[in-house]
Design a protein around this motif. Sequence first.
Motif, PDB file in Angstrom:
ATOM      1  N   ASN A  10       0.899  -1.155   0.058  1.00  0.00           N
ATOM      2  CA  ASN A  10      -0.006   0.085  -0.101  1.00  0.00           C
ATOM      3  C   ASN A  10       0.965   1.373   0.027  1.00  0.00           C
ATOM      4  O   ASN A  10       1.976   1.256   0.133  1.00  0.00           O
ATOM      5  CB  ASN A  10      -1.046   0.012   1.308  1.00  0.00           C
ATOM      6  CG  ASN A  10      -2.046  -1.130   1.184  1.00  0.00           C
ATOM      7  OD1 ASN A  10      -2.625  -1.287   0.269  1.00  0.00           O
ATOM      8  ND2 ASN A  10      -1.981  -1.725   2.473  1.00  0.00           N
ATOM      9  N   PRO A  11       0.207   2.390  -0.198  1.00  0.00           N
ATOM     10  CA  PRO A  11       1.102   3.690  -0.078  1.00  0.00           C
ATOM     11  C   PRO A  11       1.536   3.738   1.352  1.00  0.00           C
ATOM     12  O   PRO A  11       1.072   3.154   2.347  1.00  0.00           O
ATOM     13  CB  PRO A  11       0.060   4.904  -0.291  1.00  0.00           C
ATOM     14  CG  PRO A  11      -1.206   4.126  -1.173  1.00  0.00           C
ATOM     15  CD  PRO A  11      -1.165   2.671  -0.661  1.00  0.00           C
ATOM     16  N   VAL A  21       1.749   5.025   4.336  1.00  0.00           N
ATOM     17  CA  VAL A  21       0.901   5.725   5.415  1.00  0.00           C
ATOM     18  C   VAL A  21       0.978   4.942   6.488  1.00  0.00           C
ATOM     19  O   VAL A  21       0.455   3.684   6.518  1.00  0.00           O
ATOM     20  CB  VAL A  21      -0.494   6.251   4.921  1.00  0.00           C
ATOM     21  CG1 VAL A  21      -1.298   6.646   6.122  1.00  0.00           C
ATOM     22  CG2 VAL A  21      -0.648   7.073   3.625  1.00  0.00           C
ATOM     23  N   ASN A  35      -2.167   2.758   7.093  1.00  0.00           N
ATOM     24  CA  ASN A  35      -2.541   1.780   6.005  1.00  0.00           C
ATOM     25  C   ASN A  35      -1.613   1.141   5.588  1.00  0.00           C
ATOM     26  O   ASN A  35      -1.542  -0.002   4.597  1.00  0.00           O
ATOM     27  CB  ASN A  35      -3.000   2.689   4.935  1.00  0.00           C
ATOM     28  CG  ASN A  35      -3.826   2.094   3.873  1.00  0.00           C
ATOM     29  OD1 ASN A  35      -4.602   1.250   4.331  1.00  0.00           O
ATOM     30  ND2 ASN A  35      -3.541   2.235   2.550  1.00  0.00           N
ATOM     31  N   THR A  36      -0.575   0.725   6.386  1.00  0.00           N
ATOM     32  CA  THR A  36       0.523  -0.188   6.107  1.00  0.00           C
ATOM     33  C   THR A  36       0.491  -1.451   7.214  1.00  0.00           C
ATOM     34  O   THR A  36       0.930  -1.220   8.319  1.00  0.00           O
ATOM     35  CB  THR A  36       2.077   0.453   5.917  1.00  0.00           C
ATOM     36  OG1 THR A  36       2.136   1.342   5.042  1.00  0.00           O
ATOM     37  CG2 THR A  36       3.118  -0.673   5.903  1.00  0.00           C
ATOM     38  N   PRO A  59      -3.978  12.939   0.722  1.00  0.00           N
ATOM     39  CA  PRO A  59      -3.592  11.585   1.135  1.00  0.00           C
ATOM     40  C   PRO A  59      -2.748  10.931   0.118  1.00  0.00           C
ATOM     41  O   PRO A  59      -1.900  10.157   0.626  1.00  0.00           O
ATOM     42  CB  PRO A  59      -4.979  10.889   1.513  1.00  0.00           C
ATOM     43  CG  PRO A  59      -5.874  12.201   2.136  1.00  0.00           C
ATOM     44  CD  PRO A  59      -5.593  13.058   1.008  1.00  0.00           C
ATOM     45  N   ASP A  60      -3.202  10.918  -1.108  1.00  0.00           N
ATOM     46  CA  ASP A  60      -2.595  10.262  -2.144  1.00  0.00           C
ATOM     47  C   ASP A  60      -1.028  10.576  -2.194  1.00  0.00           C
ATOM     48  O   ASP A  60      -0.219   9.644  -2.190  1.00  0.00           O
ATOM     49  CB  ASP A  60      -3.097  10.302  -3.478  1.00  0.00           C
ATOM     50  CG  ASP A  60      -4.631   9.511  -3.482  1.00  0.00           C
ATOM     51  OD1 ASP A  60      -4.691   8.487  -2.649  1.00  0.00           O
ATOM     52  OD2 ASP A  60      -5.257   9.816  -4.365  1.00  0.00           O
ATOM     53  N   GLY A  82       1.060   9.529   0.548  1.00  0.00           N
ATOM     54  CA  GLY A  82       1.376   8.188   0.602  1.00  0.00           C
ATOM     55  C   GLY A  82       2.669   7.818  -0.362  1.00  0.00           C
ATOM     56  O   GLY A  82       3.327   6.882  -0.207  1.00  0.00           O
ATOM     57  N   ASP A  83       2.889   8.712  -1.142  1.00  0.00           N
ATOM     58  CA  ASP A  83       4.114   8.595  -1.884  1.00  0.00           C
ATOM     59  C   ASP A  83       5.235   9.149  -1.372  1.00  0.00           C
ATOM     60  O   ASP A  83       6.707   8.628  -1.779  1.00  0.00           O
ATOM     61  CB  ASP A  83       3.781   9.067  -3.496  1.00  0.00           C
ATOM     62  CG  ASP A  83       3.032   8.305  -4.231  1.00  0.00           C
ATOM     63  OD1 ASP A  83       3.037   7.159  -4.104  1.00  0.00           O
ATOM     64  OD2 ASP A  83       2.502   8.813  -5.543  1.00  0.00           O
ATOM     65  N   PRO A 129       5.710  10.512   2.403  1.00  0.00           N
ATOM     66  CA  PRO A 129       4.823  10.670   3.671  1.00  0.00           C
ATOM     67  C   PRO A 129       5.975  11.640   4.465  1.00  0.00           C
ATOM     68  O   PRO A 129       7.115  11.638   4.323  1.00  0.00           O
ATOM     69  CB  PRO A 129       5.121   9.441   4.426  1.00  0.00           C
ATOM     70  CG  PRO A 129       5.920   8.616   3.670  1.00  0.00           C
ATOM     71  CD  PRO A 129       6.024   8.846   2.330  1.00  0.00           C
TER      72      PRO A 129
END
Length: 554
Positions: free
Chosen positions: A54-55, A57, A60-61, A217-218, A221-222, A224
Amino acid sequence: MRGTTRTVAVAAMSAVALLAAGCGGGSSDDSSSTDAAGGSSGGEITVFGCNPQNPLVPQNTGETCGGDVLDPVFSKLVHYDSDTAAPENDQAESIETDDNQNFTIKIKPDLKFHDGTPITAESFVKAWNYAAYAPNGMYNGYFFEPVEGFGDLQCTGTDEEDPCKGAGKAKKEEMSGLKVVDDTTFTIKTSQKVSNLPVRLGYQAFAALPDAFYDDPDAFGDKPIGSGPYKLEAWNKEQSMVLVKNEDYTGDWPGKVDKITFKIYQEVDPAYNDVLADNLDIVTSIPASALIDDKYKSDLPDRNAQKETGVIQTMTFAPEKVSPDYADPKIRQAISMAVDRDTIITQIFNNTKVAATGWVSPVVDGYKADQCGEYCTYDPAKAKALLDEAGGFKGKQITLSYNADGGHKEWTEATCNSIKQALGVDCVAKGVVDFATFRAQIGEGKMQGIFRTGWQMDYPSIENFLAPLYTTGASSNDGKYSNPEFDKLIKDAAAATDEAEANSLYQQAEALLANDMPAVPLWYNKTVMGWSNKVDNVKITAFGTVDYTAVTTK
């Protein structure tokens, strides 16, 4: 997201006693690090890396490819000692509770994110609410389940594609159990007593996020924006992730080297060969070919380390609706009994693993041996009899899938051969191109049959090897296992204030897994690493990762 004798006794200590001051200890394996006095600060290092699912974050990881990068990028309220995993305050000045249900968190003043913006109590509360709010789809949202009001942030619809439709929409966007008191203080109220909550707060899901995250957010994520000793300078997809030292870091665990580049490889063998040629500095896994007869020790004299860590390897069965041929627990138990763990560990891993007898790593307090009983003991005759009792395997062949970029080909093939010989059913090991694709197929419910799963502890607790993996709806419950009795025991254990009582309840829950066998325990890890002639002070943490704040260049 991460052994056999060392224990970390932290599960039921009060938060005040646990985190009022740092605690530490020595490693149980002297080979896990080089002389801390050697080496020098500055310079660059390169490390074996893989494609994140995932990105980048923290909320979210939930896997190591991304987690290994995020760990040095984000500081958390709590830091885990690299040798023992003992928790000690990091961004938290204090974590206090009188009843294990109402917690007051005071953060240190003048903390800053990498972009210079202040870290406040609101930075934590806002990030936690965002992660818990189901429509945001954060992988680690489950970790906030103990907080009062978590249920109000969940979608309740029956539409599998979008449970948030119509009446299924989440009732609220903020948990009632989180309150900002002032810039450096916030409170947590849990729905019931949670004795080990302070221990959990060093996991990346509980990291603070800057306002920049919510703006885009996108993009975040690339690249942080964290708060740790290193900053992400660049993520070159499919190639590398580059970290640079945070010169403004004011915490207690600063980095020594100036730059860390995680080079992405599709297989571990080329990475190992690059270490031999000094074209890569650290390889975090040794290929099977180099484990045979301890070849890696002669290849890398005085440049290798081995340590018992909080990591377990398992095989998980796809959900029943995806692969109904494996639905009968007797079939799953038969497959487990058909795996000759000891021979595979000897022939493939050169005894750098320990055969698992349950689902919990021996490195955490509360571990109990032989929880799997006879089902984790190789017995071809009993395995075949159990399969016959279940009416035989109805599918064409048993499949065991693995990510092809992680050095798993040899042992999965050996495992399939063992199953085939014992059960008389064809078994095939199937490689998936890389970890990101592999995990995506599992998450999307497209992975059939059996698939490789591993667990690296997020925090040092028996609970972490059970709740995130096997409770109903948990974030890492890849097989969609559900047992109400198991769920209740996990909740009762978390609420217990007595350490012995809590461990007993967790052990009762673990014992239920032997009856249902949602995943097959294979072996506990002894993490083995190697490094080039250009680096020093490579230390394996209790989590099986590299302590990147300790590494130096020569």
